[in-house]
Design an enzyme around this catalytic site. Structure first.
Site, PDB file in Angstrom:
ATOM      1  CE  LYS A 243       2.738   3.514  -5.010  1.00  0.00           C
ATOM      2  NZ  LYS A 243       1.485   4.453  -4.636  1.00  0.00           N
TER       3      LYS A 243
ATOM      4  CD  GLN B 279       1.434   8.172  -4.393  1.00  0.00           C
ATOM      5  OE1 GLN B 279       1.400   7.034  -4.916  1.00  0.00           O
ATOM      6  NE2 GLN B 279       1.823   8.499  -3.209  1.00  0.00           N
TER       7      GLN B 279
ATOM      8  CG  ASP C 269      -3.183   2.450  -1.600  1.00  0.00           C
ATOM      9  OD1 ASP C 269      -2.102   1.582  -1.241  1.00  0.00           O
ATOM     10  OD2 ASP C 269      -3.103   3.603  -2.068  1.00  0.00           O
TER      11      ASP C 269
END
Length: 304
Positions: free
Chosen positions: A61, A105, A128
């Site tokens: 990422k 995460q 997200d």
């Protein structure tokens, strides 16, 4: 090219190529933002602990964020980090104007309440798409930050099929990360949607009626090739590591790829299908969040 054709006539949907093209479009619009408005989109990624798979994913990422011309902020915390400390960090990131997107995460260490952590993120920076506010907005057909993997699946479907209106779709999997938002997105495009899962009765018959099959249940080869309706489009979200006959591990999806490829009109491979789309959509969401935060027009072709 985004697609390739097998000898059987089945189209292999090349998510890797599609994602690369998409990242290129994101980079172009990031460059325009910098030049015309002096704005650099910023993505903050928070990693708690030392899970090997998460570390690899976070590195990828960070690399792709930088390649797109965005600012990348990585926060790596010890596995025993307290919930209070993590919440304090998120509060600071929420207030930081240089940070337009925040991602924590997953999975988190067990002593941390994942739902509480996710819901502490400013919904406008929740790239997200997991915050309860964004889930509610999506479910009610309003403008939301959309979870990256389902967004990528929808883009692949639209690129291959065009108009999805009226098609029969089955989503196998009911997670908050993929299954539920995927169903909402398909409903938003006027599909007739069935949500199935590992305990669904007569799953084979349900799959046989579908024009679109999205498999996201996390069981290798669960969806048999013989279940697929001739000409159906199959999106395989599963990423499962299994041991091969040679003793080496390999990645497979939730769908029996060789069998499904005999009858499907189109199918995503594993790897190289949905996987690359997730980070590409994360970058797109960060760009979208930046435009919204600054009252600018949202980027075309990068949202649901």
């Amino acid at each position: 090219m985004r697609i390739a054709e097998m000898k059987t006539g089945t189209t292999i949907i090349d998510g890797k190529a599609f994602a690369a093209e998409m990242r290129g479009r994101v980079a172009e619009q990031v460059s325009r933002l910098k030049t015309e408005h002096g704005i650099t989109p910023g993505l903050a990624v928070v990693l708690v602990g030392e899970d090997p798979a998460s570390q690899v994913y976070v590195r990828s990422k960070g690399k792709q964020t930088a390649e797109a011309g965005m600012a990348s902020f990585e926060h790596k915390l010890d596995a025993d980090t307290t919930e209070a400390a993590l919440l304090d960090l998120l509060g600071r990131l929420n207030a930081d104007p240089s940070v337009h997107g925040i991602l924590v995460q997953l999975p988190l260490p067990r002593h941390l309440d994942s739902a509480r952590i996710i819901n502490a993120i400013d919904p406008a920076k929740d790239v997200d798409g997991f915050h309860i506010s964004n889930a509610g907005l999506l479910a009610t057909g309003q403008k939301a930050m959309v979870p990256c993997t389902p967004l990528g699946c929808l883009m692949l479907l639209k690129a291959h099929l065009g108009n999805l209106s009226g098609l029969q779709a089955v989503v196998i999997g009911r997670s908050n990360i993929v299954g539920k938002p995927m169903a909402q997105l398909l409903l938003g495009d006027s599909c007739t949607v069935t949500i199935a899962h590992s305990r669904t009765r007569d799953l084979e018959d349900i799959v046989r009626r579908a024009d679109i099959v999205v498999a996201a249940v996390g069981r290798p080869g669960m969806v048999q090739g013989s279940w697929i309706r001739p000409g159906a489009t199959v999106i395989d979200v599963g990423i499962n590591r299994v041991e091969g006959q040679d003793g080496k591990s390999r990645l497979v999806g939730d769908v029996d790829f060789p069998g499904a490829a005999e009858t499907a009109g189109a199918i995503t491979p594993v790897p190289g299908g949905v996987g690359p789309m997730t980070i590409a959509c994360l970058l797109a969401n960060t760009l979208t969040a930046t435009c919204r935060a600054n009252g600018l027009d949202e980027p075309e072709g990068l949202t649901a």
